[in-house]
Write an enzyme that holds these catalytic residues in place. Structure first.
Site, PDB file in Angstrom:
ATOM      1  N   TYR A  72      -2.085  -0.232  10.175  1.00 43.47           N
ATOM      2  CA  TYR A  72      -2.170  -0.828   8.832  1.00 43.47           C
ATOM      3  C   TYR A  72      -0.945  -0.436   8.011  1.00 43.47           C
ATOM      4  O   TYR A  72      -0.324  -1.278   7.345  1.00 43.47           O
ATOM      5  CB  TYR A  72      -3.455  -0.330   8.161  1.00 43.47           C
ATOM      6  CG  TYR A  72      -3.588  -0.665   6.687  1.00 43.47           C
ATOM      7  CD1 TYR A  72      -4.086  -1.898   6.283  1.00 43.47           C
ATOM      8  CD2 TYR A  72      -3.245   0.267   5.719  1.00 43.47           C
ATOM      9  CE1 TYR A  72      -4.233  -2.194   4.935  1.00 43.47           C
ATOM     10  CE2 TYR A  72      -3.379  -0.025   4.373  1.00 43.47           C
ATOM     11  CZ  TYR A  72      -3.874  -1.254   3.986  1.00 43.47           C
ATOM     12  OH  TYR A  72      -4.010  -1.548   2.651  1.00 43.47           O
TER      13      TYR A  72
ATOM     14  N   SER B 263       0.850  -1.194   0.000  1.00 39.07           N
ATOM     15  CA  SER B 263       0.000   0.000   0.000  1.00 39.07           C
ATOM     16  C   SER B 263       0.883   1.239   0.000  1.00 39.07           C
ATOM     17  O   SER B 263       1.974   1.235   0.581  1.00 39.07           O
ATOM     18  CB  SER B 263      -0.895   0.028   1.245  1.00 39.07           C
ATOM     19  OG  SER B 263      -1.576   1.271   1.356  1.00 39.07           O
TER      20      SER B 263
END
Length: 246
Positions: free
Chosen positions: A155, A141
């Protein structure tokens, strides 16, 4: 030549579903891994078959070792030797500051995004190395380098770990003929935003992206498919950012 057989975790929706369909169009047979939505996974499998590929759905939680073993064992017993893995399964947990996060949410994010990725990569390596080849693409990501303060730094931390895994594992498995790369998507228009409690997040964040829009799952899938393809035969250890300039 036989068709490559690729396992895609988190394949029932979003980037994972788009990746399954793109790989099928590129000539892959696909194993659609999913955790709970059987109907969605079967719909993706039907799309793979419509594109000319063989397809299999396997339910399981990638953070559970026995489920990972069953995923790959079922793939090999039903469809043949696994030649590729797209490590896509991931969760974010609710949006918010780390100080306000629940420990159970933190543990779940680490278990799925990091431990699950490690377990799947390990099993793929165990199968591919003796055969002298294979391809692993981890879905990271853009958050890994941005940190995502106020949203989900936990995250982001797990995705930074995925980047490190990609680099290290590519060097470890290179001599075995296995390529390991990652794709790092930016803001992408999927149902993940609603699941984390922010259904309008794409609309609010898009103006801050240089291309002034969110990505589409198909655009991320295209990058994954390239890394899986012979066109990327000399590419390993790369983290390919597909984030609209952010």
């Amino acid at each position: 030549m036989s068709r490559p057989l690729t396992v895609v975790t988190g394949g029932s929706r979003g980037i994972g579903a788009a990746t399954c369909l793109r790989l099928a169009a590129d000539g892959h047979d696909v194993v659609v891994g999913y955790v709970r939505d059987e109907a969605a996974a079967e719909a993706v499998a039907a799309g793979v078959r419509d594109a000319g590929g063989r397809a299999l759905t396997v339910q399981g939680d990638t953070s559970v070792e026995a489920d990972v073993e069953r995923l790959f064992d079922t793939a090999e017993s039903r469809l043949g030797p696994v030649t590729g893995l797209v490590n896509n399964a991931a969760v974010t947990g609710p949006l918010g500051r780390l100080a306000d996060s629940d420990t159970a949410d933190l543990r779940r994010v680490v278990d799925v995004n990091l431990l699950g990725t490690l377990l799947c990569a390990r099993r793929a390596a165990q199968l591919m190395a003796p055969r002298g080849g294979g391809v692993i693409v981890n879905v990271s990501s853009g958050a890994a380098t941005l940190g995502s303060p106020g949203e989900y730094v936990h995250y982001a931390a797990t995705k930074a770990a995925v980047d490190a895994l990609t680099v290290g594992l590519s060097k470890e498995l290179g001599p075995d003929g296995i390529r390991v790369n990652a794709v790092a998507p930016g803001l992408t228009d999927t149902e993940m935003h609603a699941a984390m409690g922010a259904p309008d997040r794409v609309r609010h964040m898009a103006p801050g992206i240089p291309l002034r829009r969110a990505g589409r799952p198909e655009e991320i899938a295209a990058a994954i498919a390239w890394l899986m393809s012979p066109d990327a035969s000399y590419t390993t250890g790369a983290v390919l950012r597909v984030a609209g300039g952010r």
